[in-house]
Design an enzyme around this catalytic site. Structure first.
Site, mmCIF file in Angstrom:
data_model
loop_
_atom_site.group_PDB
_atom_site.id
_atom_site.type_symbol
_atom_site.label_atom_id
_atom_site.label_comp_id
_atom_site.label_asym_id
_atom_site.label_seq_id
_atom_site.Cartn_x
_atom_site.Cartn_y
_atom_site.Cartn_z
ATOM 1 N N SER A 130 30.440 26.987 -24.589
ATOM 2 C CA SER A 130 30.073 26.222 -23.440
ATOM 3 C C SER A 130 29.900 27.118 -22.359
ATOM 4 O O SER A 130 28.991 26.658 -21.340
ATOM 5 C CB SER A 130 30.370 24.923 -23.139
ATOM 6 O OG SER A 130 31.944 25.014 -22.712
ATOM 7 N N HIS A 151 24.796 25.408 -28.368
ATOM 8 C CA HIS A 151 25.744 24.618 -27.726
ATOM 9 C C HIS A 151 25.636 23.316 -27.875
ATOM 10 O O HIS A 151 24.663 22.518 -27.406
ATOM 11 C CB HIS A 151 25.858 25.129 -26.347
ATOM 12 C CG HIS A 151 26.542 24.093 -25.460
ATOM 13 N ND1 HIS A 151 26.304 23.371 -24.263
ATOM 14 C CD2 HIS A 151 28.137 23.590 -25.613
ATOM 15 C CE1 HIS A 151 27.411 22.902 -23.684
ATOM 16 N NE2 HIS A 151 28.553 22.926 -24.668
ATOM 17 N N GLU A 163 21.890 22.866 -26.600
ATOM 18 C CA GLU A 163 21.147 23.968 -25.732
ATOM 19 C C GLU A 163 21.133 25.416 -26.703
ATOM 20 O O GLU A 163 22.361 25.660 -27.075
ATOM 21 C CB GLU A 163 22.299 24.520 -24.504
ATOM 22 C CG GLU A 163 22.172 23.197 -23.444
ATOM 23 C CD GLU A 163 23.040 23.492 -22.391
ATOM 24 O OE1 GLU A 163 22.491 23.496 -21.204
ATOM 25 O OE2 GLU A 163 24.287 23.924 -22.576
ATOM 26 N N ASN A 202 25.891 22.304 -18.061
ATOM 27 C CA ASN A 202 27.219 22.334 -17.609
ATOM 28 C C ASN A 202 27.263 22.694 -16.309
ATOM 29 O O ASN A 202 28.300 22.491 -15.398
ATOM 30 C CB ASN A 202 28.220 23.059 -18.461
ATOM 31 C CG ASN A 202 28.931 22.330 -19.705
ATOM 32 O OD1 ASN A 202 29.040 21.143 -19.558
ATOM 33 N ND2 ASN A 202 29.292 23.209 -20.515
#
Length: 297
Positions: A130, A151, A163, A202
């Site tokens: 991540s 991800h 992602e 994130n």
């Protein structure tokens, strides 16, 4: 029958290997198996693999009981999903790898270098990291054009986003294949045009988390009130402290530490309150205590 663009882009992907039998790795493996792909979950020891198998079986069997999946689909997925401690033997016959090991760059570079030696030439090597961008591991291989981030979000069996993040050498075909695989998994693809530590989701979560920690540190409001504001005022399903406890305070800490190691920017360092919680060993739900205390139930 005419192939869909996604099916065409999948090309040779028939077998998927997931490295790491933790919560993320094991659930990604089950997502793959449920989507119809022959899948192997690999770890360095038999014990975490057996724990993963038991927990996955418990989750999908409960889904059947609740009517969220059919018994036939779950039985077929169990048949497709295998577990192994022999990484090289599995990778030597796989089409795509999703690495879900610890967030440690040196460990990941060793893994990618080793996989590159045994994987078939066509095999795509992805990392679920991540925060660690794939260019940091791609140059440990002889196939940087076949390396990118893929991800998933926790819990991978539930969360819909994936992602897909290319590095500067990732080929367009690799991106297309990884996107098609994520779509075949039933996920919504978030495609980045270039890599940046933390990616999209994130980085947005990190901004909210930092503000929440600053508010707590300044004595403006307590944990419960900050979480209540996120849920009741912003309509978030969980507050930032609840989310940290769910994902793991250790994971949240290591993500910030990894970003700092990549950027050298002190603004990337873990917040002092997060650092203190990490050093206390109270990681959230997984340890029974984090920002909140949890019963065994």
């Amino acid at each position: 029958m005419t192939e869909t663009p996604a099916a065409s882009s999948l090309g040779r992907i028939q077998h998927v290997t997931v490295l790491g039998a933790g919560t993320m790795g094991s659930q990604i493996a089950m997502v793959s198996a449920l989507a119809g792909f022959s899948t192997t979950c690999v770890d360095i020891a038999a014990e975490p693999l057996e724990r993963a198998r038991q927990e996955l079986w418990r989750r999908v069997d409960r889904d059947v009981e609740k009517g969220r999946r059919t018994a036939e689909d779950v039985a077929a997925a169990k048949e497709r999903l295998s577990f192994s401690t022999d990484r090289d033997a599995v990778v030597a016959h796989t089409d795509l790898v999703i690495e879900a090991a610890v967030e440690n760059l040196e460990v990941k570079r060793e893994i990618f270098a080793s996989m590159d030696q045994v994987a078939p030439e066509h095999t795509i090597l992805t990392t679920n990291s991540s925060n660690i961008v794939s260019s940091k591991v791609a140059d440990a291989t002889g196939r940087p054009e076949k390396v990118c981030n893929m991800h998933f979000f926790n819990p991978a069996l539930v969360m819909q986003a994936v992602e897909v993040v290319p590095n500067g050498q990732t080929s367009a075909q690799t991106v297309a294949t990884v996107k098609a695989l994520a779509e075949a998994f039933g996920k919504t693809v978030v495609e980045l045009k270039r890599e940046i530590p933390g990616f999209v989701a994130n980085r947005m979560v990190a901004a909210l988390r930092k503000e929440a920690l600053d508010l707590l540190d300044a004595g403006v409001a307590d944990v419960e009130s900050i979480d209540a504001a996120a849920k009741a005022a912003l309509n978030h399903p969980m507050g930032p402290f609840e989310l940290m406890d769910l994902v793991g305070i250790d994971v949240a800490y290591l993500i910030r530490q990894a970003e700092y190691e990549q950027t050298g920017d002190e603004a990337s360092l873990p917040h002092p309150l997060l650092k203190a919680k990490y050093e206390s060993g109270d990681y959230g739900r997984k340890t029974g205590k984090g920002w909140y205390t949890y019963s065994e139930d």
